[in-house]
Every structure is written in structure tokens, then in C-alpha cells.
Design a protein around this motif. Structure first.
Motif, short mmCIF file in Angstrom:
data_model
loop_
_atom_site.label_atom_id
_atom_site.label_comp_id
_atom_site.label_asym_id
_atom_site.label_seq_id
_atom_site.Cartn_x
_atom_site.Cartn_y
_atom_site.Cartn_z
N LYS A 6 4.17 -2.07 -11.84
CA LYS A 6 4.75 -1.23 -10.80
C LYS A 6 4.25 0.20 -10.92
O LYS A 6 3.44 0.53 -11.79
CB LYS A 6 6.28 -1.30 -10.88
CG LYS A 6 6.82 -2.71 -10.63
CD LYS A 6 8.33 -2.76 -10.72
CE LYS A 6 8.84 -4.17 -10.48
NZ LYS A 6 10.32 -4.25 -10.58
N VAL A 30 -1.12 4.11 -11.75
CA VAL A 30 -1.54 3.40 -10.54
C VAL A 30 -3.07 3.36 -10.56
O VAL A 30 -3.69 3.53 -11.61
CB VAL A 30 -0.99 4.11 -9.27
CG1 VAL A 30 0.52 3.97 -9.20
CG2 VAL A 30 -1.40 5.59 -9.24
N GLU A 74 6.02 5.61 -3.70
CA GLU A 74 5.01 4.85 -2.98
C GLU A 74 3.63 5.24 -3.49
O GLU A 74 3.38 6.42 -3.78
CB GLU A 74 5.08 5.12 -1.47
CG GLU A 74 6.37 4.67 -0.82
CD GLU A 74 6.37 4.93 0.68
OE1 GLU A 74 5.26 5.13 1.25
OE2 GLU A 74 7.46 4.97 1.28
N TYR A 77 -0.30 0.48 -1.22
CA TYR A 77 0.58 -0.49 -0.56
C TYR A 77 1.82 -0.81 -1.37
O TYR A 77 2.64 -1.61 -0.96
CB TYR A 77 -0.21 -1.78 -0.29
CG TYR A 77 -1.34 -1.60 0.69
CD1 TYR A 77 -1.09 -1.47 2.05
CD2 TYR A 77 -2.66 -1.54 0.24
CE1 TYR A 77 -2.13 -1.30 2.95
CE2 TYR A 77 -3.71 -1.37 1.13
CZ TYR A 77 -3.44 -1.25 2.48
OH TYR A 77 -4.45 -1.07 3.37
N GLN A 78 1.94 -0.16 -2.52
CA GLN A 78 3.08 -0.43 -3.39
C GLN A 78 4.26 0.47 -3.08
O GLN A 78 4.10 1.66 -2.76
CB GLN A 78 2.69 -0.23 -4.86
CG GLN A 78 2.11 -1.45 -5.56
CD GLN A 78 2.05 -1.24 -7.06
OE1 GLN A 78 1.49 -0.26 -7.53
NE2 GLN A 78 2.65 -2.14 -7.80
N LYS A 79 5.45 -0.11 -3.23
CA LYS A 79 6.68 0.66 -3.15
C LYS A 79 7.60 0.23 -4.30
O LYS A 79 7.59 -0.92 -4.71
CB LYS A 79 7.40 0.43 -1.80
CG LYS A 79 6.65 0.96 -0.60
CD LYS A 79 7.47 0.76 0.67
CE LYS A 79 6.72 1.31 1.88
NZ LYS A 79 7.50 1.15 3.14
N GLN A 80 8.37 1.19 -4.79
CA GLN A 80 9.32 0.89 -5.87
C GLN A 80 10.54 1.78 -5.70
O GLN A 80 10.41 2.97 -5.35
CB GLN A 80 8.68 1.12 -7.24
CG GLN A 80 9.58 0.70 -8.40
CD GLN A 80 8.93 0.95 -9.77
OE1 GLN A 80 7.79 1.40 -9.84
NE2 GLN A 80 9.66 0.66 -10.83
#
Length: 504
Positions: A6, A30, A74, A77-80
């Protein structure tokens, strides 16, 4: 390093505790040069990760103790999202086995569970940093293979056994002393480790003596060996340990009234250390890279360091190792004034001669020399032939009372030693009234030899020790031994006076 895929580092999770009234950080890994957007407390923060994909943002302090927060992040394309974040006191605990010693193995565990079942101390929390030994630089494989993500815990009767016993008693005592709101410990420790394991490689290599004693010797041990060689040596070591354990169990069965410490003194102690290998956690700088790195984005109210046992075989270098470790960690955490409490080693007889005494002297001198570093002595909590005393309540509660900031910043120590007019006078800091809780003996050396002086009530004048001497001493020491029972000198709060050796 991190175990999850993540955006946020592993330690940033729902139900975590962050420091109140102190700027804090969020961070993670990331893709390199990727934009990261963070939303917190109706504000938006943006940053870009570096060439390694690492990112970090600073968040302004929260002053509302009732606030319960959510963080959304964000990247690409990732979100947490993590939620139920609260604010209070957070402490980093590190070192080796005596601070790692779990509450489930501690002498008062049954009583603790009963109290927690009655819902006492409902706002205590902990997080255990995963004990990653090694990360393969080519494959990225993590060892041990069964390592898993940890989570934040609110302490209860079911999960309390897996936190540091010292840490539990510390935050429990803080609660009893009036500290309100959530109190948390982050456990980042590993038994059997030298301080050199927790120091950055370039820092260790930057000192010629430490480079030779730790890095060079380690590389000499592993030079020219294959993985098959390492595996064979490890297997031989494991067989030696297994035989020792069987011999110990056999002896205890034949002598059921013998204590474990006595049995170990007869049969022998567990063989240590294991043979060096590149993926072993005892390698110099190894856990700095795999464990300390997991908390590098965090902010703490203070740090507790309880270690030194594994450096008694090279105690002469500890006066360099310990200050270097403190400077390294403060720099890595971007907190040059991070308060640090040093736990002074308890008594234990089976170290090399006077090596624990030297370690304690270094701990004392380091606390005196570095601002924001204070000594919490546990010299009165040892067992002669048991390196792991099962009673951690004494040191934990002593530490908690000090962290609650209701009295002294640490335990007492001699700050001044003067000889004049036939009297030796020692002034003790962090003390209003000295007292004797048992036998206390000082050793005085003059040009005509050494003698032991047992202290009595008439030697104590408020915070001074006064001894009549016919000649000027060259050296004065107190409890300067691996283990001694003659450590009865305390201040009015029942904190022990630190052992010392002073040359006049």
C-alpha cells in the motif's frame, strides 16, 4: 522497508496513536517520482516520492485530545484510508532481550490479566515492529519467511502477553500517575543484539576502531564461504544448542529443587552467538536496515533504550557505540532533541570480569554528556545467574513514574566528588535525602592500597555522602562489579544510586 504493497508504511494503520501537541509525519513507499496526495483534518498535502519511491510529509500538531481522525492518501491508481486515529503519548522501545521480554512470561502476568479483565487501564496501546532479519538484495525475499504484518492493539487480557513487559508496566504506571488520554509503545527490539546491529553502516564505518572491531571482523568471518558452508555451520550450531537444552532439562529433572539460574551455572548457558552469516540478524548494521527503517517516518514523545548485555564481550568499545547509536537514531527520526531514557543494566555475574560494570559506567557517562538523555538505573533488579529477571514490574513502574514527569528526569547519580580536610564528600544529583535500603559498600583506593567502607546513616547528609579518610583517595567506586548485593543506597523515592568509578 515495508511488508505491505500500500501507499503508507506498515506502521500507519487504523486504530493507531499519534503524539498530541507535536508535529508528526506520514510516509511510505510508492513508485519513484510519483505524486502523493494526503487528506487529513480538512487539509490537503502533496509531495513527490524520491528516486527510491520513498515519500514523507509533515503534519501540523493536533492539540485537541478528543480528536478522532481519518487519513486518505492517493498515489497513481492507488488509494488508501486509515481511520480511528487518536492522539496521546507514544514511546519507542528498543534494545535486546530484556526489553523484548514478553508480558506473558513475566512474574505478575496472572495478576495483570485479572486487572485487564476488570477493564482497568482501558486506553493503553502497542504496536510490535515486525522482526525482519534480512531482505535479499536481488530477489527481495524477506527472512524469516513466516514474518507477517503487525497491527495496532488496544491492550486487553487477550493480547497483552505479546507486548514488552517493561513497556506495559511503564504505560500502566503513567496512567496511574495521572497521564490522561491514550498512551502507546512501539516495540522495536530483538534479543541477542549488539548496539552495532542498530547503527547505520556508514556511521559505524566512519570510526576506525568500530569499523575494525565490528564490520571488518564480521567480513573476515564470512569471507570465502558459500551458502552451503553457512548452512552447515548453522546446523552444527543448532545441534550444539539442542544438546545443551537436553542436558539442562535432564539436570533439572534430576534436581527438581534447583533453580534454573543455578542449573545453568552448572550445566552451562545456551551457546551464543550463532556463526556469522549474511542473513543473520546479528550482523553489524542489519536491524538498522530492516527494523529501525520501519519507524523512520514516525514521531515519538520519547525513546527507551535497554541494551548492553550483548556488548559485554567488547565493552571497551561501548563508549563509542552508545552515543553513536543515539545520534544515529535521532538523525534518522529527524528529531535531534528526542528524549531518551537509558535503562542501566541489572546485576548478573556471568559476564566477562567487570564488563557489565564498564557498560553501566558508559551508560551513566552518556546520560551526563548528551542533552535530553537520562539514566534509569535497574542495578537493583538483577539475579546473580539469570540474565533475564522475570520481575519486570520494578523497572517498568520506575520508568513509568519518571516518564510521567512528576519527579526527577532519571535516577540519582554522583555528580561531584571532593576530598578536603580529611573528608571525602560525594554530592548526589536527583536526590533530596539519601537513605539505606540495605548494605552499601564503597571502595576507596589510595597510594597505600584499597579498602572497603560500609556506609551507615551517619555518612549520609541530605544528598551528600561524607566519609572520614586520613589520606587523599586516588579512586572511589561503588557497586563496580558485574553483580553485587551491596547496592543499598537510594534516594527518598526509592530510586537506586547509579554504580560508578571516579578517579580524583
Amino acid at each position: 522497508m515495508k511488508l505491505n504493497t500500500k501507499i503508507l508504511a506498515d506502521i500507519f494503520q487504523s486504530n493507531m496513536i499519534l503524539p498530541l501537541n507535536k508535529d508528526f509525519k506520514l510516509g511510505g513507499v510508492v513508485d519513484p517520482k510519483e505524486k502523493v496526495t494526503i487528506r487529513f483534518n480538512q487539509k490537503q498535502y502533496q509531495t513527490t516520492s524520491d528516486q527510491n519511491g520513498e515519500w514523507q510529509v509533515k503534519i501540523n500538531a493536533i492539540s485537541d485530545p478528543k480528536m478522532v481522525a481519518t487519513v486518505s492518501v492517493e498515489a497513481g491508481y492507488q488509494k488508501q484510508e486509515i481511520e480511528n486515529i487518536r492522539f496521546g503519548k507514544v514511546y519507542l522501545l528498543s534494545g535486546q532481550s530484556n526489553i523484548e521480554y514478553r508480558l506473558k512470561d513475566e512474574a505478575h502476568f496472572t495478576q495483570v490479566k485479572a486487572e485487564l479483565n476488570e477493564n482497568k487501564y482501558p486506553d493503553l496501546h502497542y504496536y510490535n515492529v515486525p522482526q525482519v532479519d534480512y531482505i535479499d538484495p536481488e530477489s527481495g525475499e524477506v527472512k524469516p519467511k513466516d514474518i507477517h504484518l503487525e497491527q495496532w492493539h488496544q491492550v486487553d487480557a487477550e493480547n497483552c502477553g505479546y507486548m514488552s513487559a517493561v513497556g506495559f508496566y511503564m504505560i500502566k504506571k503513567m496512567c496511574e500517575e495521572g497521564v490522561t488520554g491514550p498512551i502507546a509503545v512501539v516495540d522495536c527490539f530483538k534479543g541477542g543484539t549488539s548496539a552495532s546491529v542498530w547503527i547505520k553502516k556508514s556511521d559505524l564505518a566512519g570510526d576506525a576502531e568500530l569499523n575494525e572491531k565490528f564490520l571488518a571482523e564480521y567480513h573476515q568471518e564470512i569471507a570465502g564461504k558459500t551458502w552451503a558452508d553457512f548452512d552447515r555451520e548453522t546446523e552444527e550450531y543448532n545441534q550444539t544448542v539442542e544438546k545443551h537444552n537436553k542436558d539442562l532439562a535432564r539436570y533439572l529433572k534430576m534436581h527438581p529443587d534447583t533453580s534454573l539460574s543455578t542449573a545453568k551455572n552448572i550445566v552451562g548457558h545456551t551457546p551464543w552467538p550463532p556463526p556469522a552469516r549474511p542473513d543473520l540478524f546479528t550482523r553489524p548494521c542489519g536491524l538498522y536496515e530492516t527494523m529501525m527503517s520501519q519507524v523512520k517516518d514516525c514521531v515519538f514523545n520519547g525513546m527507551v533504550w535497554y541494551q548492553g548485555e550483548n556488548d559485554t564481550d567488547r565493552a571497551e568499545q561501548y563508549h563509542k557505540l552508545l552515543p553513536l547509536l543515539i545520534h544515529t537514531w535521532r538523525r534518522r527520526l529527524h528529531d535531534p532533541s528526542l528524549p531518551v531514557k537509558l535503562i542501566q543494566l541489572p546485576g548478573y555475574a556471568d559476564y566477562p570480569k567487570d564488563s557489565a560494570a564498564l557498560i553501566r559506567q558508559v551508560q551513566l557517562q552518556t546520560a551526563q554528556a548528551i542533552p535530553g538523555v537520562d539514566l534509569v538505573s535497574f542495578v537493583d533488579g538483577g539475579e546473580e545467574h539469570n540474565i533475564h529477571p522475570t520481575n519486570k514490574k520494578v523497572v517498568g513502574e520506575r520508568l513509568g513514574q519518571i516518564e510521567a514527569s512528576n519527579d526527577y528526569a532519571g535516577t540519582p547519580f554522583v555528580k561531584k566528588c571532593v576530598y578536603a580536610d580529611g573528608k571525602l564528600a560525594l554530592t548526589v544529583a536527583r536526590c533530596e535525602q539519601l537513605k539505606l535500603n540495605g548494605k552499601a559498600v564503597m571502595e576507596v583506593t589510595t597510594e597505600n592500597g584499597s579498602k572497603q567502607v560500609e556506609l551507615h546513616a551517619d555518612n549520609l547528609d541530605k544528598n551528600k555522602i561524607v566519609i572520614n579518610l586520613d589520606e587523599k583517595p586516588q579512586e572511589v567506586s561503588y557497586a563496580y562489579a558485574n553483580f553485587t548485593a551491596n547496592i543499598g543506597l537510594y534516594n527518598e523515592l526509592d530510586y537506586p544510586v547509579s554504580p560508578f568509578k571516579i578517579r580524583l
